[in-house]
Motif scaffolding. Structure first.
Motif, PDB file in Angstrom:
ATOM      1  N   ASP A 169       0.766  -1.266   0.181  1.00 10.70           N
ATOM      2  CA  ASP A 169       0.114   0.028   0.020  1.00 10.70           C
ATOM      3  C   ASP A 169       0.605   0.969  -0.102  1.00 10.70           C
ATOM      4  O   ASP A 169       1.688   1.781   0.419  1.00 10.70           O
ATOM      5  N   ILE A 170       1.045   1.589  -1.313  1.00  8.11           N
ATOM      6  CA  ILE A 170       1.983   2.755  -1.224  1.00  8.11           C
ATOM      7  C   ILE A 170       1.717   3.765  -0.379  1.00  8.11           C
ATOM      8  O   ILE A 170       2.403   5.055   0.409  1.00  8.11           O
ATOM      9  N   ASN A 171       0.379   4.106   0.518  1.00  5.84           N
ATOM     10  CA  ASN A 171      -0.095   5.103   1.310  1.00  5.84           C
ATOM     11  C   ASN A 171       0.897   5.131   2.201  1.00  5.84           C
ATOM     12  O   ASN A 171       0.798   5.990   3.177  1.00  5.84           O
ATOM     13  N   VAL A 172       1.301   3.972   3.087  1.00 14.45           N
ATOM     14  CA  VAL A 172       2.039   3.985   4.073  1.00 14.45           C
ATOM     15  C   VAL A 172       2.770   2.537   3.784  1.00 14.45           C
ATOM     16  O   VAL A 172       3.592   2.358   5.180  1.00 14.45           O
ATOM     17  N   ASN A 173       2.792   2.009   3.436  1.00 13.28           N
ATOM     18  CA  ASN A 173       4.264   1.460   3.362  1.00 13.28           C
ATOM     19  C   ASN A 173       5.614   2.267   3.285  1.00 13.28           C
ATOM     20  O   ASN A 173       5.959   2.435   2.366  1.00 13.28           O
ATOM     21  N   ARG A 174       6.258   1.939   4.148  1.00 13.75           N
ATOM     22  CA  ARG A 174       7.429   1.850   4.512  1.00 13.75           C
ATOM     23  C   ARG A 174       8.686   1.972   4.695  1.00 13.75           C
ATOM     24  O   ARG A 174       8.073   0.984   6.511  1.00 13.75           O
ATOM     25  N   SER A 175      10.138   1.781   4.401  1.00 14.18           N
ATOM     26  CA  SER A 175      11.098   1.520   5.128  1.00 14.18           C
ATOM     27  C   SER A 175      12.039   1.913   6.211  1.00 14.18           C
ATOM     28  O   SER A 175      11.869   3.780   5.735  1.00 14.18           O
ATOM     29  N   VAL A 176      11.970   1.665   7.474  1.00 14.17           N
ATOM     30  CA  VAL A 176      13.004   2.496   7.862  1.00 14.17           C
ATOM     31  C   VAL A 176      14.501   2.150   7.889  1.00 14.17           C
ATOM     32  O   VAL A 176      14.562   0.514   8.506  1.00 14.17           O
ATOM     33  N   ILE A 177      15.107   2.919   8.089  1.00 14.72           N
ATOM     34  CA  ILE A 177      16.291   2.368   7.105  1.00 14.72           C
ATOM     35  C   ILE A 177      17.318   3.582   8.190  1.00 14.72           C
ATOM     36  O   ILE A 177      17.533   4.538   8.841  1.00 14.72           O
ATOM     37  N   VAL A 178      18.637   2.884   8.755  1.00 13.52           N
ATOM     38  CA  VAL A 178      19.743   3.959   9.705  1.00 13.52           C
ATOM     39  C   VAL A 178      20.472   4.108   8.423  1.00 13.52           C
ATOM     40  O   VAL A 178      21.647   3.091   7.345  1.00 13.52           O
ATOM     41  N   THR A 179      21.367   5.223   8.723  1.00  9.42           N
ATOM     42  CA  THR A 179      21.888   5.287   7.386  1.00  9.42           C
ATOM     43  C   THR A 179      23.543   5.387   7.906  1.00  9.42           C
ATOM     44  O   THR A 179      23.828   5.083   9.011  1.00  9.42           O
ATOM     45  N   ALA A 180      24.238   5.031   6.501  1.00 11.00           N
ATOM     46  CA  ALA A 180      25.370   5.287   6.877  1.00 11.00           C
ATOM     47  C   ALA A 180      26.272   6.446   7.264  1.00 11.00           C
ATOM     48  O   ALA A 180      27.123   6.525   7.796  1.00 11.00           O
ATOM     49  N   GLN A 181      25.538   7.301   7.098  1.00 13.60           N
ATOM     50  CA  GLN A 181      26.222   9.037   8.050  1.00 13.60           C
ATOM     51  C   GLN A 181      25.985   8.580   9.247  1.00 13.60           C
ATOM     52  O   GLN A 181      27.262   8.996  10.503  1.00 13.60           O
ATOM     53  N   VAL A 182      25.107   8.676  10.209  1.00 15.72           N
ATOM     54  CA  VAL A 182      25.318   8.436  11.734  1.00 15.72           C
ATOM     55  C   VAL A 182      26.182   7.323  11.807  1.00 15.72           C
ATOM     56  O   VAL A 182      26.464   7.400  12.967  1.00 15.72           O
ATOM     57  N   MET A 183      26.466   6.173  11.033  1.00 14.79           N
ATOM     58  CA  MET A 183      26.755   5.325  11.024  1.00 14.79           C
ATOM     59  C   MET A 183      28.480   5.448  11.580  1.00 14.79           C
ATOM     60  O   MET A 183      29.349   5.281  12.651  1.00 14.79           O
TER      61      MET A 183
END
Lengths: 690, 690
Positions: free
Chosen positions: B653-667
């Motif tokens: 469902d494009i309206n709500v489907n979201r992956s959550v990602i930890v960034t290489a920047q913060v690492m």
């Protein structure tokens, strides 16, 4: 008592195609006498009904009972006085483990906070109630009707301290009745077996049959320190019940939802049941582990754990019904037929509109508001007695200065005597148990409503649920009834001056809880009540008055027979015998034989009927209900049903609906040969064998 | 690798009207290159895909990861190596609390039982598998196909110890593929932050966004005691991701059910979900209370409790989808359309029959058998490691003497290397935790199947679940890997001679468990597989091959953009910054700032992007997946999604489907300014600021 002259014939037809002879939890003013006599081969009459009604007892702890002597002796279930046993016990003296067997009346001990009530009059107040709510909506509607009910009650009971007056809603607002009760505020425990005798098989055998539970106990009503004089009482019949024998059950079933629409049931299936069962399961797990930590914890947790598990199993049965395609299909067909008949009657449509559509439109709002209403109103505090006392005290301080009609309904003048009795009851409170309940409630509230909900943030501040629960439970003095009385009598000044952390916590969050409650009433409860009343009018118009109302904790009479059943290829006989108890016992709890039964093994009549299944229509709240034969004698007490029977919340099903009853025979046997209670046997008029 | 030439154009159309650009967990041999380039404005090609595939890693603990240096360095999530951290810790040295920050490679420590795998070849074995099952039904069908898969695997990997060969089912049996992996059996922990840094907000912030989790960790693959040489790896890009930037996620999503029929989903809604969630909640409650008893218990329970809570929240989101009328309505419409198109094609009907009807007819059997299948097969032992080891050992002794093709599939020759690695891993086992898990499992099995079920009676005998759990957990020596190895190598003679109570218990009940498993395969699994394959043939016939298969733990590529969302009136921005972590912190667990972050506060770049939400199509198992930019550089690791996203088990469902990602920047920021890991920064090719 003014008896209403509603017609009593034909079938109840709650569910098309499934209506059955035994269906119906009938009010005493609308009992189908001739139909019952015809079907059961009995010959009861109005005088019989009156005697039964006046011998039947409602306990304010949510159970039923019956007088069985002229000196106030009351027969009910052990599980109905379980809290009393727990309250009379300490971790050192545990009557739940030893049984409570006073040698004489002098040793009978008071059940704090328990009141016994006998229904002495019924009168119709539908018109007054309708008039009070006319033209109003939402919260204004609810408040006006609450105020009118409290006014009627106060007027009817004025100057009569021995009475309790209660306006009850029947047929989901189709009728309002004023019920007048003779009340007994001093109720004492006269006999209880060991808990492993009364609940042999524990949670596993709960809601099942065959069964081997001595789930009986005796109380005694007192007046002015003396046994009450109770000329209206059941004659005790200790003989063995026979298969197919007619049985009447007179008691106060708590709540059914048979008049709910399908849309309302789907909300229960999809929203409330899963949420409630999942949350209860986690509390159950916490309590189980807590109980395993020590013998003391096991004692402390017992009643709370029993309550959680009992409800859990009840709702498990209901969930099965709600996903049973046959069952729900029959219910849908009945609704379709009813709706079609209304639609065909334009005058009726003009009068009632489309209440189904109105109720359906409320369901998304219900689903949206239910999580907050559940966590911050209906189950606020998570069962913590300290929280509950604090909320009563804070709200009493807020409400009592107002005129009775302006208060929250539970603080109206007519309800104060019972409220005070409960609030001041000297019952033990355990900080460790309260901490578990509070910690669970606070953490689940945060989880369900999310950590970003502004109400959650306001309640918790920067404290964790665990730390807050520990602080409140360990620091509160509200376990002391004298302190509660002082705060109650001191009003808001005393509340505000109190340094009790629980009082201060509840004082701080009460506005949040009140807002949740108000929104629920405004947007869900009031519109539901209004649509339900229109539905009730339509139901009377289409089906006449030959129907019974949903159970509401008011006195009802149902009838049936001693009868087994066949389901899923398995046939169950309707009676169990003492010998079966020993066959089922494994020695490992909860399948261990009670020590005093074990000790009496050689003396016990192994052919005594322990429990029986009966096709009467009962539900939670019917526990303790006198089971009566055609002659009006008491032959047992209803104490349970089966998991399959739980569907009867939504509709009666003759194929599986069975009440489970402990017999007067086995209780006689127990008093005579196990617990040695000759003075009770004598009072019951049976040979005590000595 | 033989690349399959399936067409790649048009929309996937799993759900009529809901198909979306970003939908799809594509296999690498069927990725829609041109469509993705057109929609994302990128210019990836087959060489890009090959590089990404060969740099992507599957961890046998159920996670994804990526190589980030030529010397075997692997980037994944902290929660993917959480069990490793727990195993390397003791109640005295808790790396979960301190972080694991070796000063050099010499201090890197092995994660017992973990294996890293790179997909190096895919080939189609559909015909062989079809032929093996032709003309067979029930258990015979299942066994023949299991044997054929094991045969193909053994043949393909023969003499190649560095490879793992695996036959995978795609499109619910529409295709069977042989996947060949390069495996790394020695994987060591190179860096992990404190757990309160990687899971700030704990279970409450799990599956939510905005989010502030440093959920990143590094492993290193070793060969022959030296860092593995890994020329195929991602270039580390530590710059800030930008809104709307294209992102590819390459990993191994575990399982979706998008190709299930509505009838199958209703069984999940009504039967499996409520049962699973209710049971899990009780275990959760027991573990919560156990953890509260002492610091040691808190440590011991941590991983088990995390697992229970993580699944519970995942399934909470799924339950919401299953009762969402819009969502289920769209799915129903898609099924109706598909079914109508099949019905209109008589030749197709002749070929595939009516698989929907066949699947619907299985559902009552599913509902009937699921409780036993769940309690006595799928979750037998309740998560107890001791039980699990015992079952593996007992069955190994039963199965290994047979020819590979005749064994239970998990004991086929091709699966033994991984089985041995897991069985012999020197991981700590805690009797107290095992007792909780066993006690819960035994008591719930008795409750669910009832005390009168003959299997329950046989398992428990006259012992209570609690006593049995205590006896088995405290008396077993199976926590010792040497003892497990000795029993494994000693075969049935050693098993039968063992006086280990857990071994003897499992030896006694194994036939019961096996019967349950066999009945499930015979009456549910095999007919479901057969009907699903006919459905897959119909789907290929109607929609061609421009669809992606359900996730099955095999390597997939999905694409999307850095993107927030608006739902229920609330708009969420797609990126969070370090400053937000300090704003959200309350100081009370789980909202306390990790000590090492707190200590580094003055040095930290508060504008570093911590986490971001991306519209890629991911699910459990995608954790640790490299998030890649258009240039093929790694910019983060997928670690989560939202509760609303959980519906993507059944449809995107494009309206709500979201992956959550930890960034290489913060690492990078963490390695440089918080945890002081210059040798890793150097290896990643970024300035280490010293």
């Amino acid at each position: 008592m003014r008896l209403l002259t509603l017609g009593v014939s034909a079938a109840a037809l709650m569910m098309a195609g499934a209506a059955s002879a035994e269906e119906g939890m009938w009010t005493f003013d609308n009992f189908p006498i001739s139909r019952a006599n015809q079907q059961m081969g009995t010959s009861i009459d109005q005088a019989w009904l009156d005697r039964v009604r006046l011998s039947s007892v409602r306990l304010t702890t949510g159970c039923s009972a019956g007088f069985v002597s002229g000196e106030g002796l009351i027969f009910t279930n052990q599980h109905c006085i379980r809290t009393c046993v727990q309250n009379l016990s300490t971790p050192q003296v545990q009557y739940n483990e030893t049984g409570f067997t006073p040698r004489s009346r002098d040793e009978e001990q008071r059940c704090q906070g328990m009141q016994a009530e006998v229904l002495i009059d019924i009168s119709d107040v539908t018109e007054q109630m309708r008039t009070a709510g006319a033209g109003l909506d939402g919260q204004a509607f609810t408040r006006a009707r609450d105020a009118e009910a409290a006014r009627i009650e106060a007027e009817a009971c004025e100057g009569r301290d021995e009475l309790r007056c209660q306006v009850v809603s029947l047929y989901r607002g189709g009728q309002f009745m004023l019920y007048t009760f003779r009340k007994y505020e001093d109720v004492r425990l006269a006999f209880a077996p060991e808990e492993i005798a009364s609940s042999f098989g524990g949670d596993l055998d709960n809601f099942s049959f065959p069964r081997y539970a001595l789930d009986g106990a005796f109380l005694r009503a007192y007046e002015n320190g003396q046994p009450a004089v109770t000329p209206n009482h059941f004659r005790w019949n200790p003989s063995a019940p026979q298969p197919d024998q007619p049985v009447f059950v007179s008691g106060t079933p708590g709540a059914t939802q048979r008049l709910l629409t399908q849309a309302q049931l789907y909300t229960i299936r999809d929203i409330t049941m899963p949420m409630d069962q999942i949350l209860s399961s986690e509390l159950r797990g916490r309590l189980i582990r807590f109980a395993e930590e020590s013998d003391e914890n096991r004692f402390i947790a017992a009643t709370a754990l029993y309550g959680v598990e009992n409800n859990f199993k009840r709702f498990t049965g209901r969930m099965r019904a709600l996903i049973d395609a046959d069952f729900m299909g029959r219910r849908q067909a009945a609704e379709d037929e009813f709706r079609a008949r209304v639609r065909a009657d334009q005058a009726l449509v003009n009068e009632v509109g489309d209440p189904w559509a109105a109720l359906e439109a409320i369901q998304p709002v219900y689903a949206q508001l239910y999580p907050a209403a559940s966590m911050l109103d209906q189950r606020a505090g998570g069962g913590s007695a300290l929280f509950s006392h604090a909320l009563t005290l804070v709200r009493a301080a807020q409400e009592l200065p107002r005129a009775s009609a302006e208060r929250l309904p539970e603080f109206a003048d007519s309800r104060l005597p019972l409220l005070r009795q409960r609030l001041f009851a000297a019952t033990p409170v355990y900080a460790s148990l309260n901490e578990i309940q509070l910690s669970w409630w606070l953490s689940k509230t945060r989880e369900v409503l999310t950590v970003d909900d502004e109400r959650v943030r306001a309640i918790l501040g920067r404290e964790s649920p665990e730390a807050m629960a520990a602080r409140l439970a360990s620091g509160s003095r509200l376990g002391d009834p004298d302190y509660r009385r002082a705060l109650f009598e001191g009003g808001m000044a005393a509340i505000e001056a109190s340094d009790d952390p629980m009082i201060q916590f509840v004082l701080r969050i009460e506005p949040i809880l009140r807002t949740v409650r108000t929104e629920w009433q405004e947007r869900v409860q009031a519109p539901t009540d209004q649509a339900s009343e229109r539905l009730a009018r339509a139901r009377f118009a289409v089906y006449g008055t030959d129907i019974y109302p949903d159970a509401t904790g008011t006195l009802r009479l149902s009838y049936g027979r001693v009868e087994g059943w066949t389901y899923d290829g398995r046939t169950v006989e309707p009676r169990t015998f003492f010998s079966g108890l020993f066959e089922r016992a494994t020695g490992a709890p909860p399948f261990n034989v009670a020590p005093r039964i074990e000790a009496a093994r050689e003396r016990i009549d192994m052919n005594a009927v322990v429990n029986m299944s009966v096709s009467t229509d009962t539900i939670g709240g019917s526990s303790g209900s006198p089971a009566i034969n055609a002659a009006g004698e008491i032959i047992g007490a209803n104490f349970d049903s089966t998991v399959l029977t739980q569907r009867n919340a939504y509709g009666y099903d003759i194929n599986v609906n069975r009440s489970v009853i402990v017999t007067a025979q086995v209780m006689t046997e127990a008093l005579r040969n196990i617990y040695d209670m000759p003075h009770l046997l004598e009072e019951l008029g049976v040979d005590h064998g000595n």
